[in-house]
Design an enzyme around this catalytic site. Structure first.
Site, PDB file in Angstrom:
ATOM      1  N   THR A   1      91.080  31.536 -15.215  1.00 28.43           N
ATOM      2  CA  THR A   1      92.481  31.955 -15.133  1.00 28.43           C
ATOM      3  C   THR A   1      92.656  33.221 -14.308  1.00 28.43           C
ATOM      4  O   THR A   1      93.545  33.305 -13.452  1.00 28.43           O
ATOM      5  CB  THR A   1      93.039  32.189 -16.548  1.00 28.43           C
ATOM      6  OG1 THR A   1      92.869  31.009 -17.330  1.00 28.43           O
ATOM      7  CG2 THR A   1      94.515  32.550 -16.490  1.00 28.43           C
TER       8      THR A   1
ATOM      9  N   ARG B   1      98.782  29.134 -22.863  1.00 31.61           N
ATOM     10  CA  ARG B   1      98.981  28.838 -21.443  1.00 31.61           C
ATOM     11  C   ARG B   1      99.020  27.347 -21.165  1.00 31.61           C
ATOM     12  O   ARG B   1      99.588  26.924 -20.162  1.00 31.61           O
ATOM     13  CB  ARG B   1      97.877  29.488 -20.594  1.00 31.61           C
ATOM     14  CG  ARG B   1      97.909  31.002 -20.623  1.00 31.61           C
ATOM     15  CD  ARG B   1      96.983  31.613 -19.582  1.00 31.61           C
ATOM     16  NE  ARG B   1      97.558  31.547 -18.254  1.00 31.61           N
ATOM     17  CZ  ARG B   1      97.681  32.578 -17.422  1.00 31.61           C
ATOM     18  NH1 ARG B   1      97.276  33.784 -17.804  1.00 31.61           N
ATOM     19  NH2 ARG B   1      98.196  32.425 -16.227  1.00 31.61           N
TER      20      ARG B   1
ATOM     21  N   LYS C   1      85.177  28.708 -25.292  1.00 28.97           N
ATOM     22  CA  LYS C   1      85.858  29.988 -25.131  1.00 28.97           C
ATOM     23  C   LYS C   1      87.123  29.911 -25.960  1.00 28.97           C
ATOM     24  O   LYS C   1      88.037  29.141 -25.650  1.00 28.97           O
ATOM     25  CB  LYS C   1      86.183  30.237 -23.651  1.00 28.97           C
ATOM     26  CG  LYS C   1      86.991  31.514 -23.424  1.00 28.97           C
ATOM     27  CD  LYS C   1      87.394  31.681 -21.966  1.00 28.97           C
ATOM     28  CE  LYS C   1      88.274  32.919 -21.785  1.00 28.97           C
ATOM     29  NZ  LYS C   1      88.730  33.093 -20.388  1.00 28.97           N
TER      30      LYS C   1
ATOM     31  N   ILE D   1      84.182  36.157 -22.833  1.00 32.26           N
ATOM     32  CA  ILE D   1      84.534  35.932 -21.428  1.00 32.26           C
ATOM     33  C   ILE D   1      85.752  36.803 -21.196  1.00 32.26           C
ATOM     34  O   ILE D   1      86.830  36.529 -21.713  1.00 32.26           O
ATOM     35  CB  ILE D   1      84.784  34.445 -21.142  1.00 32.26           C
ATOM     36  CG1 ILE D   1      83.465  33.676 -21.337  1.00 32.26           C
ATOM     37  CG2 ILE D   1      85.312  34.245 -19.726  1.00 32.26           C
ATOM     38  CD1 ILE D   1      83.578  32.174 -21.148  1.00 32.26           C
TER      39      ILE D   1
END
Length: 294
Positions: free
Chosen positions: A46, A140, A164, A206
């Protein structure tokens, strides 16, 4: 065996003034990340703005990162898409250019069912024999991988090895950890929840924060994993205001501005992303000064 333990940077993509990719600056940023102790490089996630890149651009960034890193740390390529066919194509390209693993976000916009998520990840895992990190970020994508689905996939496909978790739902992540039985590595996808997720058995993050504070983000995770929970917690709290400011607008708007004021030639953003608002610039700059980043 885990792809990595510690802090993997969700790397930004620097652009030139004409919005082409600035590979010279990308190389410098990668070298600084490695020197700062980053444990893995996540490109075209992203933060790297892949949604506005062509197939060719994404492949070129991944290939450049692989060659620049030269096996010093793992390079994980973001290959997710809202089309399963496209996700497979991008994953195959990532393998061709030498990525060590792939990060596959849930198919955005389609809002598929849990059965659809299962079939999506099954198709990618069957088509490409690279280690896969599933990426759960419902804010998202409009799509949430439930713990039962994640565990089922990990048990049935040996190359689905990690997740993640950026749902922000600690209760859901606790449920995932409770049924995990060692089949799935859990990485925090939210910088403000690193310590809580490590306490539930996570092995790393991450991180967007790693773009501006690679050493301390690495130290935060490794201190916890090595038993120095006091140091780990102090680092989590030290950077809390920076983290909040880095998400004052949609990622990667703030972190790109932060990289620019640190002296990197990160450039601007591709539309529809726009420049950070003035009030948020002041907030982020103050937080970075207080944390001794600048």
């Amino acid at each position: 065996m885990s792809i990595f333990k510690g802090a993997g940077v969700a790397l930004l993509t620097p652009f030139n003034e004409d919005n082409t990719i600035n590979f010279e600056e990308l190389g410098k940023i990668i070298e600084d990340q490695i020197a700062g102790g980053t444990d893995a490089l996540i490109v075209c996630g992203t933060t790297g703005e892949p949604a506005t890149m062509s197939y060719e651009e994404r492949q070129s960034v991944i290939e450049f990162a692989v060659k620049t890193v030269n096996k010093r740390i793992p390079v994980i390529a973001g290959t997710g898409a809202n089309s399963t066919h496209t996700a497979i194509k991008l994953s195959e390209q990532a393998k061709e250019v030498g990525a060590d693993a792939i990060l596959v976000v849930t198919p955005f916009y389609n809002k598929c069912t849990q059965a659809g998520l299962y079939e999506h990840y099954k198709a990618v895992a069957t088509a490409v024999d690279l280690p896969i990190i599933m990426y759960n970020v419902p804010s998202r994508t409009g799509c949430n991988i439930l713990p039962e689905t994640a565990i089922k996939l990990a048990k049935e496909f040996e190359n689905i090895v990690a997740i993640k978790e950026a749902s922000g739902d600690i209760s859901q992540i606790a449920d995932l950890a409770a049924m995990n039985d060692g089949v799935l590595d859990i990485y925090s996808g939210n910088d403000d929840q690193v310590i809580p997720i490590l306490s539930l058995g996570g092995i790393g993050v991450i991180s967007v924060l790693s773009n501006v504070a690679p050493k301390d983000t690495h130290d935060m995770v490794m201190s916890y994993l090595e038993g120095n929970t006091k140091k780990a917690l102090s680092l989590q709290l030290k950077y809390l205001n920076v983290i909040h400011a880095l998400f004052s607008e949609v990622n990667p708007i703030p972190v790109k501005w932060a990289a620019n004021i640190m002296g990197y030639k990160a450039g601007g953003l591709r539309l529809p992303l726009t420049e950070l608002e003035e009030s948020h610039k002041k907030e982020l700059e103050l937080a970075m000064k207080n944390a001794c980043i600048i």
